[in-house]
Design an enzyme around this catalytic site. Structure first.
Site, PDB file in Angstrom:
ATOM      1  N   GLU A   1       0.831  -1.202   0.000  1.00 42.71           N
ATOM      2  CA  GLU A   1       0.000   0.000   0.000  1.00 42.71           C
ATOM      3  C   GLU A   1       0.863   1.250   0.000  1.00 42.71           C
ATOM      4  OE1 GLU A   1      -2.207  -0.268   3.586  1.00 42.71           O
ATOM      5  OE2 GLU A   1      -3.112  -2.195   3.110  1.00 42.71           O
TER       6      GLU A   1
ATOM      7  N   CYS B   1       3.204   8.423   1.647  1.00 41.56           N
ATOM      8  CA  CYS B   1       3.649   7.415   2.600  1.00 41.56           C
ATOM      9  C   CYS B   1       3.826   6.117   1.819  1.00 41.56           C
ATOM     10  CB  CYS B   1       2.605   7.254   3.703  1.00 41.56           C
ATOM     11  SG  CYS B   1       2.970   5.955   4.909  1.00 41.56           S
TER      12      CYS B   1
ATOM     13  N   CYS C   1       5.288  -7.300   7.285  1.00 49.93           N
ATOM     14  CA  CYS C   1       6.293  -6.835   8.241  1.00 49.93           C
ATOM     15  C   CYS C   1       6.584  -7.950   9.227  1.00 49.93           C
ATOM     16  CB  CYS C   1       5.783  -5.598   8.986  1.00 49.93           C
ATOM     17  SG  CYS C   1       6.968  -4.915  10.179  1.00 49.93           S
TER      18      CYS C   1
ATOM     19  N   CYS D   1       4.293  -6.218  15.810  1.00 52.59           N
ATOM     20  CA  CYS D   1       3.617  -5.327  16.767  1.00 52.59           C
ATOM     21  C   CYS D   1       2.128  -5.667  16.761  1.00 52.59           C
ATOM     22  CB  CYS D   1       3.846  -3.870  16.375  1.00 52.59           C
ATOM     23  SG  CYS D   1       5.593  -3.389  16.389  1.00 52.59           S
TER      24      CYS D   1
ATOM     25  N   CYS E   1      -0.831  -3.466  15.114  1.00 56.57           N
ATOM     26  CA  CYS E   1      -0.617  -3.029  13.731  1.00 56.57           C
ATOM     27  C   CYS E   1      -1.086  -4.115  12.769  1.00 56.57           C
ATOM     28  CB  CYS E   1       0.860  -2.726  13.517  1.00 56.57           C
ATOM     29  SG  CYS E   1       1.311  -2.384  11.796  1.00 56.57           S
TER      30      CYS E   1
ATOM     31  N   GLY F   1       5.887  -2.441   6.487  1.00 54.77           N
ATOM     32  CA  GLY F   1       7.253  -2.907   6.660  1.00 54.77           C
ATOM     33  C   GLY F   1       8.081  -2.074   7.611  1.00 54.77           C
ATOM     34  N   GLU F   2       9.200  -2.632   8.010  1.00 59.01           N
ATOM     35  CA  GLU F   2      10.223  -1.967   8.824  1.00 59.01           C
ATOM     36  C   GLU F   2      11.337  -1.554   7.871  1.00 59.01           C
ATOM     37  OE1 GLU F   2      13.095  -0.433  10.809  1.00 59.01           O
ATOM     38  OE2 GLU F   2      11.249  -0.829  11.930  1.00 59.01           O
TER      39      GLU F   2
ATOM     40  N   SER G   1      11.269   5.719   9.110  1.00 57.20           N
ATOM     41  CA  SER G   1      10.825   5.259  10.420  1.00 57.20           C
ATOM     42  C   SER G   1      11.463   3.929  10.778  1.00 57.20           C
ATOM     43  CB  SER G   1       9.298   5.117  10.443  1.00 57.20           C
ATOM     44  OG  SER G   1       8.891   4.045   9.614  1.00 57.20           O
TER      45      SER G   1
ATOM     46  N   SER H   1       9.479   4.696  16.273  1.00 57.67           N
ATOM     47  CA  SER H   1       8.186   4.209  16.754  1.00 57.67           C
ATOM     48  C   SER H   1       8.379   3.652  18.162  1.00 57.67           C
ATOM     49  CB  SER H   1       7.643   3.135  15.811  1.00 57.67           C
ATOM     50  OG  SER H   1       7.384   3.684  14.533  1.00 57.67           O
ATOM     51  N   LEU H   2       8.157   4.489  19.159  1.00 58.65           N
ATOM     52  CA  LEU H   2       8.448   4.113  20.543  1.00 58.65           C
ATOM     53  C   LEU H   2       7.242   3.430  21.197  1.00 58.65           C
ATOM     54  CD1 LEU H   2      10.811   4.338  22.581  1.00 58.65           C
ATOM     55  CD2 LEU H   2       9.671   6.366  23.495  1.00 58.65           C
ATOM     56  N   HIS H   3       6.115   4.127  21.259  1.00 59.60           N
ATOM     57  CA  HIS H   3       4.816   3.593  21.698  1.00 59.60           C
ATOM     58  C   HIS H   3       4.728   3.233  23.183  1.00 59.60           C
ATOM     59  CE1 HIS H   3       3.830   3.767  17.539  1.00 59.60           C
ATOM     60  NE2 HIS H   3       4.549   2.722  17.193  1.00 59.60           N
TER      61      HIS H   3
ATOM     62  N   ASN I   1      -5.755   3.923  14.782  1.00 64.08           N
ATOM     63  CA  ASN I   1      -6.789   3.558  13.824  1.00 64.08           C
ATOM     64  C   ASN I   1      -7.025   2.063  13.992  1.00 64.08           C
ATOM     65  OD1 ASN I   1      -8.574   3.373  11.711  1.00 64.08           O
ATOM     66  ND2 ASN I   1      -7.237   4.337  10.202  1.00 64.08           N
TER      67      ASN I   1
ATOM     68  N   CYS J   1      -1.663   1.617   7.859  1.00 67.06           N
ATOM     69  CA  CYS J   1      -0.911   0.716   6.993  1.00 67.06           C
ATOM     70  C   CYS J   1      -1.311  -0.733   7.247  1.00 67.06           C
ATOM     71  CB  CYS J   1       0.587   0.913   7.162  1.00 67.06           C
ATOM     72  SG  CYS J   1       1.267   0.351   8.717  1.00 67.06           S
TER      73      CYS J   1
END
Length: 383
Positions: free
Chosen positions: A113, A126, A133, A137, A140, A188-189, A222, A245-247, A321, A364
């Protein structure tokens, strides 16, 4: 606790799984490499510049419009240098056309995407760096799908070039007609596909006709925190923005939300981020998804503020989301506002990300997941 997937940082490292890659495309090569390829086809070297000018300079992808190429050799040149990489599955728009999401099927059937977002002063895309991925996580959609394969350099670049053409067509009313920003925040990472992502960045920032001619400072890469790759990125002599991306500010929760934390702890990841900021002079963007009753407690805001105070960093809070059927939900707005207040009181620059694309599965991985389920974004069966 989610166990950590064993994904190599470098796809070319020993033991990395080899997947069937797409045919070579001019975006996989620098201009010298394209010239060499063209001469191998028996054509004069300047044809490489002509084709590159069409693709990167004029955003032309249709060989029939490349009338400065001899008809006798046009198909042979474009078949070799411009093979079709992205096959459209769906393209959807919302926010009065300011947000457009594309779902692509690649040569091997993989789905990826990309999203175009128009603003009064800029156009941002984006893009994805992997099909799926491997970081797992749990909140996600892409992370739950698992990793299919790394994308090629050209598959990454082609997303940006295509959407740059959409912007240039005037399809995004109220926004400039030129793509200005690219964020590697799709599927993806990015730092797990390191070599190809860096090659893609160099192609995006190289002046036309070698590349798209974007500013390095308008590129954001990222990562969930692959520490060796962050240090490697700092040595690339690039001025791109690092988005971490800490979260979660504490290891106990981050072990669950971002399983790679089991390998590199919060302190190690932040130390790498500060080293990147010191080396490049670029402010690090700290990405933090606001998840109801999970990571949005006031004490976690205070802890995050203590970790970031005085650092070259900015917090980007992301209203979650939710994915269909997920137990994760977005934090209520009063909780979000209190989180922002506490961070700002600690002296930490903080904003809340603009929510875009919710009605078109904007997060994503959501549109690809819907396609795999055979549903449209509203849950109806697709044709």
């Amino acid at each position: 606790m989610t166990s950590l997937p064993l994904i190599p940082v470098d796809p070319d490292a020993p033991g990395a799984r080899r997947a069937a890659m797409p045919p070579q495309h001019l975006a996989d090569l620098d201009l010298d490499g394209r010239r060499e390829l063209v001469t191998e086809l028996g054509e004069p070297a300047f044809r490489a510049r002509q084709i590159s000018t069409h693709y990167f300079g004029r955003l032309v992808r249709d060989p029939a419009l490349m009338t400065d190429l001899p008809a006798a050799s046009r198909d042979r040149l474009t078949d070799r240098l411009l093979p079709r990489l992205l096959n459209p599955v769906r393209e959807m728009a919302c926010d009065d056309g300011a947000t457009r999401k594309a779902l692509w099927r690649l040569h091997d059937g993989s789905l990826v995407e990309s999203v175009l977002m128009g603003y009064p002063d800029r156009v941002t895309v984006c893009i994805s760096s992997q099909a799926g991925c491997g970081m797992a996580c749990p909140f996600c959609a892409t992370g739950q799908a698992g990793l299919t394969r790394n994308l090629s350099t050209a598959e990454i670049v082609d997303q940006a070039v295509y959407l740059a053409g959409v912007a240039a067509s005037g399809a995004v009313a109220g926004s400039p007609p030129r793509l200005s920003h690219v964020v590697f925040m799709g599927m993806g990472e990015p730092l797990a596909n390191y070599n190809r992502v860096i090659a893609a960045v160099r192609r995006l920032v190289a002046p036309a006709p070698e590349g798209l001619g974007l500013s390095q400072r308008h590129i954001t890469v990222s990562t969930v925190g692959l520490v060796p790759a962050i240090h490697r990125l700092a040595s690339e002599d690039l001025s791109v923005t690092l988005a971490l991306s800490l979260h979660a500010p504490d290891d106990e929760l981050r072990d669950e939300l971002v399983p790679v934390n089991q390998r590199w702890r919060v302190s190690e990841v932040l130390a790498a981020a500060w080293a990147y900021a010191a080396r490049t002079g670029r402010r690090v963007s700290i990405e933090y998804a606001m998840i109801k009753d999970v990571n949005d407690q006031p004490w976690r805001a205070d802890l995050l503020g203590r970790l970031l105070a005085g650092k070259l960093a900015h917090v980007n809070l992301i209203p979650l989301n939710p994915t269909p059927g997920s137990r994760w939900d977005a934090s209520p707005k009063p909780v979000e506002r209190e989180f922002v207040r506490r961070l700002r009181d600690a002296g930490v620059s903080t904003t809340v990300r603009d929510t875009r694309g919710r009605e078109i599965d904007g997060a994503c991985g959501q549109l690809a997941a819907a396609e795999d389920r055979g549903t449209d974004p509203a849950g109806e069966m697709s044709a």
